[in-house]
Design a protein around this motif. Structure first.
Motif, PDB file in Angstrom:
ATOM      1  N   GLU A   1      39.645  74.683 -23.549  1.00 16.90           N
ATOM      2  CA  GLU A   1      40.450  73.967 -22.562  1.00 16.90           C
ATOM      3  C   GLU A   1      39.709  73.874 -21.227  1.00 16.90           C
ATOM      4  N   LYS A   2      38.993  74.938 -20.876  1.00 20.54           N
ATOM      5  CA  LYS A   2      38.218  74.899 -19.636  1.00 20.54           C
ATOM      6  C   LYS A   2      37.060  73.914 -19.740  1.00 20.54           C
ATOM      7  N   LEU A   3      36.526  73.731 -20.941  1.00 18.74           N
ATOM      8  CA  LEU A   3      35.444  72.766 -21.114  1.00 18.74           C
ATOM      9  C   LEU A   3      35.899  71.356 -20.764  1.00 18.74           C
ATOM     10  N   LYS A   4      37.166  71.054 -21.056  1.00 16.34           N
ATOM     11  CA  LYS A   4      37.661  69.699 -20.802  1.00 16.34           C
ATOM     12  C   LYS A   4      37.743  69.389 -19.313  1.00 16.34           C
ATOM     13  N   ASP A   5      37.906  70.433 -18.501  1.00 13.53           N
ATOM     14  CA  ASP A   5      38.025  70.224 -17.057  1.00 13.53           C
ATOM     15  C   ASP A   5      36.676  70.141 -16.358  1.00 13.53           C
ATOM     16  N   LEU A   6      35.590  70.379 -17.104  1.00  4.29           N
ATOM     17  CA  LEU A   6      34.270  70.332 -16.483  1.00  4.29           C
ATOM     18  C   LEU A   6      33.842  68.886 -16.274  1.00  4.29           C
ATOM     19  N   PRO A   7      33.038  68.603 -15.236  1.00  2.00           N
ATOM     20  CA  PRO A   7      32.559  67.231 -15.012  1.00  2.00           C
ATOM     21  C   PRO A   7      31.601  66.807 -16.108  1.00  2.00           C
ATOM     22  N   THR A   8      31.681  65.545 -16.483  1.00  2.00           N
ATOM     23  CA  THR A   8      30.819  65.034 -17.536  1.00  2.00           C
ATOM     24  C   THR A   8      29.451  64.683 -16.993  1.00  2.00           C
ATOM     25  N   SER A   9      28.463  64.714 -17.876  1.00  2.00           N
ATOM     26  CA  SER A   9      27.098  64.373 -17.477  1.00  2.00           C
ATOM     27  C   SER A   9      26.880  62.880 -17.401  1.00  2.00           C
ATOM     28  N   GLU A  10      27.908  62.085 -17.728  1.00  2.00           N
ATOM     29  CA  GLU A  10      27.751  60.634 -17.694  1.00  2.00           C
ATOM     30  C   GLU A  10      27.914  60.060 -16.287  1.00  2.00           C
ATOM     31  N   ASP A  11      28.409  60.880 -15.369  1.00  2.00           N
ATOM     32  CA  ASP A  11      28.654  60.350 -14.034  1.00  2.00           C
ATOM     33  C   ASP A  11      27.367  59.995 -13.309  1.00  2.00           C
ATOM     34  N   GLY A  12      26.235  60.550 -13.738  1.00  2.00           N
ATOM     35  CA  GLY A  12      24.957  60.233 -13.135  1.00  2.00           C
ATOM     36  C   GLY A  12      24.747  60.874 -11.780  1.00  2.00           C
ATOM     37  N   GLN A  13      25.586  61.819 -11.398  1.00  2.00           N
ATOM     38  CA  GLN A  13      25.467  62.478 -10.107  1.00  2.00           C
ATOM     39  C   GLN A  13      25.029  63.923 -10.322  1.00  2.00           C
ATOM     40  N   PRO A  14      24.283  64.486  -9.370  1.00  2.00           N
ATOM     41  CA  PRO A  14      23.864  65.885  -9.526  1.00  2.00           C
ATOM     42  C   PRO A  14      25.070  66.815  -9.532  1.00  2.00           C
ATOM     43  N   ARG A  15      24.949  67.889 -10.306  1.00  5.73           N
ATOM     44  CA  ARG A  15      26.052  68.830 -10.436  1.00  5.73           C
ATOM     45  C   ARG A  15      26.197  69.646  -9.159  1.00  5.73           C
ATOM     46  N   SER A  16      27.425  69.825  -8.727  1.00  2.92           N
ATOM     47  CA  SER A  16      27.680  70.583  -7.507  1.00  2.92           C
ATOM     48  C   SER A  16      27.535  72.077  -7.778  1.00  2.92           C
ATOM     49  N   GLU A  17      27.409  72.841  -6.695  1.00  2.00           N
ATOM     50  CA  GLU A  17      27.294  74.293  -6.833  1.00  2.00           C
ATOM     51  C   GLU A  17      28.568  74.887  -7.424  1.00  2.00           C
ATOM     52  N   LEU A  18      29.712  74.288  -7.088  1.00  2.00           N
ATOM     53  CA  LEU A  18      30.972  74.782  -7.637  1.00  2.00           C
ATOM     54  C   LEU A  18      31.018  74.600  -9.152  1.00  2.00           C
ATOM     55  N   ALA A  19      30.545  73.433  -9.624  1.00  2.44           N
ATOM     56  CA  ALA A  19      30.533  73.187 -11.069  1.00  2.44           C
ATOM     57  C   ALA A  19      29.577  74.143 -11.772  1.00  2.44           C
ATOM     58  N   THR A  20      28.419  74.390 -11.150  1.00  2.00           N
ATOM     59  CA  THR A  20      27.465  75.331 -11.744  1.00  2.00           C
ATOM     60  C   THR A  20      28.050  76.735 -11.815  1.00  2.00           C
ATOM     61  N   GLN A  21      28.766  77.123 -10.765  1.00  2.00           N
ATOM     62  CA  GLN A  21      29.389  78.444 -10.758  1.00  2.00           C
ATOM     63  C   GLN A  21      30.444  78.558 -11.854  1.00  2.00           C
ATOM     64  N   ARG A  22      31.212  77.489 -12.055  1.00  2.00           N
ATOM     65  CA  ARG A  22      32.229  77.508 -13.116  1.00  2.00           C
ATOM     66  C   ARG A  22      31.576  77.613 -14.492  1.00  2.00           C
ATOM     67  N   LEU A  23      30.440  76.944 -14.658  1.00  2.00           N
ATOM     68  CA  LEU A  23      29.733  77.036 -15.935  1.00  2.00           C
ATOM     69  C   LEU A  23      29.227  78.449 -16.187  1.00  2.00           C
ATOM     70  N   LYS A  24      28.696  79.088 -15.158  1.00  2.00           N
ATOM     71  CA  LYS A  24      28.192  80.452 -15.321  1.00  2.00           C
ATOM     72  C   LYS A  24      29.335  81.426 -15.613  1.00  2.00           C
ATOM     73  N   GLU A  25      30.482  81.212 -14.966  1.00  2.00           N
ATOM     74  CA  GLU A  25      31.637  82.063 -15.260  1.00  2.00           C
ATOM     75  C   GLU A  25      32.095  81.876 -16.702  1.00  2.00           C
ATOM     76  N   LEU A  26      32.083  80.622 -17.154  1.00  2.00           N
ATOM     77  CA  LEU A  26      32.475  80.359 -18.535  1.00  2.00           C
ATOM     78  C   LEU A  26      31.480  80.975 -19.512  1.00  2.00           C
ATOM     79  N   GLU A  27      30.199  80.949 -19.159  1.00  2.01           N
ATOM     80  CA  GLU A  27      29.186  81.572 -20.009  1.00  2.01           C
ATOM     81  C   GLU A  27      29.401  83.080 -20.101  1.00  2.01           C
ATOM     82  N   SER A  28      29.738  83.707 -18.980  1.00  2.75           N
ATOM     83  CA  SER A  28      30.006  85.148 -18.997  1.00  2.75           C
ATOM     84  C   SER A  28      31.225  85.466 -19.855  1.00  2.75           C
TER      85      SER A  28
END
Length: 782
Positions: free
Chosen positions: A80-107
C-alpha cells in the motif's frame, strides 16, 4: 549434538516461550530411566498425549498462524505504501523526502524479511522436535502405544515446515524489494532475483537453465508421460549407453552421495547456506557391466544458482582417489598424448584437485545410495527443453558410522552385497531398516534461459492437477533425512507433504492457479506503474473461475457492488455493458470511458480494481500523451510501414503455394473443357446435349479465367506485402453452383424426355390392339 542442545542454542530470543518444551516432554517420557515397559501406565500415556497434542502442538500452531498472518499484513501494508510513492514517469528528479520514504520502506522490508526467516526456522525446529520426541516415545513405549502415525497426520494438516505456504509471501516480499532497489537505483541482490525467477537456476557449460521439480502420484504417471510424449520424443541413448543400461526399457541410475559423520554437507544444504555443495558418484545400469562412473560436485551459490563440476573415473580408481593416493595421472597423460589443448588439461587438473581437496578437507565418505529408473524426453540436438521422470526411487544406507555393524565394508567404496549380486528395486534381499522407498515419481523440467518465451504446454503441465510442486527437493537431503534421522537435527520442509494426498481435483487446481496468476499480475501492475515499465496484464481463460471468486470479491469490497459472475467476467475481459448503480449514486461505465478531453479511453486492468487507482491515473496520462503528441519541427509522419522498407524477400514456399493453387484451377478447367468438347461432339442432332456441352464449356472457361485472375491478384498482394486475407470464395462457389445447376437441369430434361417416350409407346400399343380386333367384329356381324 543432541537435539535438545541444538534447540537451546537455536532459540530466537523474542519467541523463546513459544517453542516446543522439549525437556518437559522428555522428562514426562522418563527417557533416561531404565525401567520395564509395564511401569508405563495408561494414565502416563494419557498425560503425555494430552501434553504433546493439546498443549505443545496447539501452542506452536497458534503462534505460527498468528505470526504468519501478522507478516502477511505487514507485506500488504508495504505494498500500500508503494502505491503512494511518486512514479518514475514524471521525468522529474526525486525529492529528498521521497528518497527518505524509500529508505524507510527498505528498512521495514529488511525487518519483515528477518522475521520471515526466523519464522521458517521456528517452524522447522518445532517440526523436527515433534518428530524426534514421538520417535523416542515409540522406541521406548512402542510395544503398547504408538503415536508417530497420529503425529505425522496432525503435522501434515497444519502449515508446518511447508514451502507452499511461504512461497507466495516470499515472492511478494521480493517484488517489493525489487521495486525499492530500482527506485533507489541500487543493485538488486541475487537472492531477491532468485525469488522473483520461477524455478531454481543452474549453470552448466556456461549456459543457464531453470530447473522445476515436481512429485507425480503413481495414478497420474501414465497421463503425465503421454502428455509429454505428444510434444517431445523419448530420449534415444547411444549404443554405448544402451549397453550400460542393458538396452531394456528405461535406464537404471545409481547415485552414491558423500558426507561425513557430522553430516555437514546435509546441514548446509537443508539450511540453504551459501556455497553449499554436494558430491556424488553416478553410473548407469549394474556396476558389474563396467559402466562409466561420473564423479560430480554440485555447488549452490548465493541466490540459489548452482554449477556442476564432474569427470569420469574407472571403478578400480575410485577408492585410491578418495584416499588421496591417485590424482588421475593416467587420464591426464592420455589427454596430453591425444594432443588436447593445454587449457583443457589445466581445467581438468583444476577440477580433479578441487574435488579431491574437498573430499580431504571435509573427510567425506559414501553415506547413502539413490537408485531409480529414468525416462528422459528431449529433441535430438536441442537442449532447450529437457524433461526427466524418475520412478522406482529407493534410498539405501552406505555408511560405516556404526563400526560394529557397518552397512558397507570400510575398505570398499560401495556395498558389495548389492552390486555383486545385482540387487535392484525394491531391495527386498537386504535389511529393510536400511532401505527407504519414495512413494511418488519425480518430474524435473529444465529450460534453457535464452530469452525465449516458455512454451504454453509447459505452463499447462506445471500448473496442472497432475503434478505437485517440490522446487527445492533433493535426493541427497531426502535420503539422509529418512535414513539418518537420529544423526541430524534439521529435517527438510517437504517431509510433511509425504503424508498428504497430492492428487488434486482438476477444477480446484485450475481455480487455484488462475487466482494465483491474477494476484501476481495485480502486484506486477503496481510495480510496473511505479517503475514506468509496461507490464503485461493477466487475461484469464474463458472458463476461469477468477472472475467469480477473486476479482469479483475485490470489486464488491472496493466498489460496494454485489459481485456476480457475469459482471466480473465482463470486467476481466474488458468488455462493455453497464453496471448497477453504486452507493454514491454513480454508475459503472462500459468497455470504453470518456476522458476529460472527450476522447474515448481504452479500459485498462487497473480500472476493474479501484484500489489500484494509481494504475488508472498513469494509464490515462499515457493515453493523453499518445493522443496529443506533436511531431518535432522537420519530422514528418512516415508514409510506409517499417516492415515494408528494404528489399523484398519472399520465401519460395509462398510463391510455390500461389503457383500450386493456379495449377489446380487449370486442372479443373481442362477436365471440364474435355467433358464439354466430348459431349458437344457426340451430341449429333440432340439439341439438349449440344446445349449442355456449351454450358460446361462456359464453366470451364470461367474456371480457367478465375484461376489466372486470382494468381495475378495474389502475386501482387505478395509483392505489396499486403496484410489482407488471401482467400476468396466467389470463384469456387460460382463453379460449384453452376455444376450443381447443370446436373439438376440435365436430370430434369432427361426425365421429361423419358416420360414423353413412355407415353408415346403406350398410345401406339393401344392403337395396334384396336386394329387387330376389327376383323373379329366384322365376322360376327355377318
Amino acid at each position: 549434538m543432541r537435539f535438545g542442545k541444538t534447540l537451546q542454542t537455536s532459540f530466537y530470543e523474542p519467541w523463546q516461550d513459544r517453542y516446543l518444551d522439549y525437556p518437559k516432554l522428555k522428562s514426562m517420557l522418563r527417557e533416561d530411566e531404565y525401567e520395564e515397559d509395564e511401569s508405563w501406565t495408561e494414565n502416563d500415556e494419557n498425560r503425555f498425549s494430552d501434553e504433546i497434542f493439546n498443549v505443545q502442538l496447539e501452542k506452536v500452531t497458534s503462534f505460527h498462524e498468528a505470526k504468519f498472518k501478522e507478516l502477511k499484513d505487514r507485506v500488504d501494508s508495504a505494498f500500500e505504501k508503494l502505491k503512494d510513492l511518486p512514479t518514475s514517469e514524471d521525468g522529474q528528479p526525486r525529492s529528498e523526502l521521497a528518497t527518505q520514504r524509500l529508505k524507510e520502506l527498505e528498512s521495514e522490508l529488511d525487518a519483515i524479511t528477518n522475521e520471515v526467516n526466523q519464522l521458517k526456522r521456528y517452524s522447522n525446529l518445532n517440526y523436527t522436535g515433534f518428530l524426534k520426541i514421538v520417535k523416542k516415545h515409540d522406541r521406548k513405549r512402542g510395544l503398547r502405544y504408538k503415536i508417530r502415525p497420529l503425529m505425522m497426520q496432525q503435522l501434515s494438516d497444519r502449515p508446518f515446515n511447508s514451502e507452499q505456504a511461504y512461497g507466495p509471501l516470499i515472492h511478494r516480499l521480493s517484488l517489493a524489494y525489487f521495486t525499492v532497489k530500482q527506485q533507489l537505483e541500487e543493485g538488486v541482490s541475487e537472492g531477491v532475483m532468485a525469488e522473483l525467477q520461477d524455478g531454481v537456476q543452474e549453470t552448466r557449460n556456461g549456459e543457464t537453465y531453470s530447473a522445476h521439480k515436481f512429485w507425480v502420484h503413481p495414478d497420474n504417471l501414465l497421463e503425465v508421460k503421454t502428455f509429454i510424449m505428444r510434444r517431445l520424443p523419448n530420449l534415444v541413448y547411444s549404443e554405448v549407453s544402451a549397453k550400460e543400461v542393458d538396452g531394456n526399457g528405461d535406464p537404471s541410475l545409481t547415485s552414491l552421495y558423500f558426507d561425513n559423520s557430522k553430516f555437514d554437507l546435509y546441514k548446509r544444504k537443508v539450511e540453504r547456506e551459501t556455497e553449499a555443495s554436494s558430491l556424488r558418484l553416478r553410473w548407469y545400469g549394474q556396476l558389474g557391466a563396467s559402466p562409466d562412473i561420473f564423479l560430480e560436485q554440485k555447488i549452490v551459490h548465493e541466490g540459489g544458482t548452482s554449477e556442476e563440476r564432474k569427470f569420469t573415473i574407472k571403478a578400480k580408481y575410485v577408492k585410491p582417489f578418495i584416499d588421496g593416493e591417485y590424482k588421475m595421472e593416467k587420464t591426464i597423460a592420455k589427454m596430453e598424448r591425444q594432443g588436447q589443448s593445454e587449457d583443457d588439461v589445466a581445467r581438468f587438473k583444476t577440477t580433479v584437485n578441487g574435488i579431491q581437496d574437498f573430499i580431504k578437507e571435509r573427510k567425506l565418505q559414501p553415506v547413502v545410495r539413490a537408485n531409480y529408473k529414468r525416462t528422459a524426453f528431449q529433441k535430438p540436438a536441442d537442449d532447450r527443453i529437457r524433461i526427466s521422470i524418475d520412478t522406482d526411487l529407493a534410498f539405501v544406507r552406505e555408511d560405516t558410522l556404526d563400526s560394529r555393524r557397518p552397512c558397507r565394508d570400510p575398505n570398499e567404496w560401495h556395498r558389495l552385497d548389492i552390486d555383486n549380486r545385482n540387487i535392484g528395486y525394491p531391495f527386498k534381499d537386504i535389511n529393510q531398516s536400511e532401505v527407504s522407498r519414495f512413494p511418488h515419481a519425480l518430474l524435473e523440467i529444465k529450460l534453457k534461459e535464452d530469452g525465449r518465451k516458455r512454451p504454453e504446454w509447459i505452463e499447462d503441465l506445471i500448473s496442472s492437477h497432475m503434478v505437485h510442486p517440490a522446487a527445492r527437493f533433493s535426493k541427497f537431503a531426502h535420503g539422509v533425512a529418512v535414513l539418518f534421522d537420529d544423526y541430524v537435527n534439521t529435517l527438510p520442509f517437504w517431509l510433511s507433504d509425504l503424508d498428504k494426498e497430492i492428487r488434486k481435483d482438476p477444477q480446484a487446481a485450475f481455480e487455484e492457479e488462475e487466482q494465483k496468476k491474477a494476484r501476481r499480475a495485480a502486484d506486477e501492475q503496481v510495480v510496473g506503474s511505479l517503475l514506468g515499465n509496461k507490464m503485461g496484464s493477466f487475461q484469464p481463460s474463458k472458463s476461469s473461475p477468477v472472475s467469480r471468486s477473486y476479482l469479483a470479491e475485490r470489486i464488491a469490497s472496493e466498489g460496494g457492488a454485489r459481485p456476480t459472475a457475469s459482471t466480473a467476467s465482463t470486467a476481466v475481459a474488458g468488455g462493455g455493458g453497464g453496471g448497477g448503480p453504486r452507493e454514491n449514486g454513480g454508475s459503472t461505465q462500459g468497455g470504453q470511458r470518456e476522458g476529460q478531453d472527450g476522447q474515448p479511453q481504452q479500459r485498462s486492468y487497473g480500472t476493474i480494481m479501484p484500489s489500484f487507482s494509481i494504475i488508472t491515473r498513469y494509464a490515462k496520462s499515457r493515453q493523453r500523451r499518445r493522443d496529443n503528441v506533436q511531431l518535432p519541427e522537420g519530422v514528418t509522419e512516415p508514409e510506409t510501414w517499417i516492415k515494408n522498407e528494404g528489399p523484398l524477400k519472399v520465401e519460395p514456399k509462398v510463391w510455390l503455394a500461389n503457383e500450386r493453387t493456379f495449377m489446380k484451377w487449370q486442372h479443373i478447367c481442362v477436365l471440364l473443357g474435355g467433358l464439354a468438347v466430348a459431349l458437344y461432339t457426340a451430341a449429333g442432332k440432340n439439341m439438349l446435349a449440344l446445349a449442355f456441352g456449351i454450358v460446361y464449356l462456359a464453366i470451364a472457361a470461367f474456371a480457367g479465367g478465375w484461376g489466372w485472375l486470382m494468381h495475378r491478384h495474389r502475386r501482387q498482394m505478395i509483392v505489396d506485402r499486403s496484410g489482407k486475407d488471401f482467400d476468396n470464395l466467389v470463384g469456387p462457389m460460382v463453379v460449384s453452383f453452376a455444376l450443381a445447376a447443370a446436373l439438376v437441369l440435365n436430370f430434369v430434361f432427361q426425365y421429361r424426355s423419358a416420360a414423353q417416350r413412355f407415353q408415346s409407346d403406350a398410345s401406339l400399343k393401344g392403337t395396334n390392339t384396336t386394329m387387330a380386333s376389327l376383323p373379329v367384329v366384322d365376322e360376327l356381324l355377318r
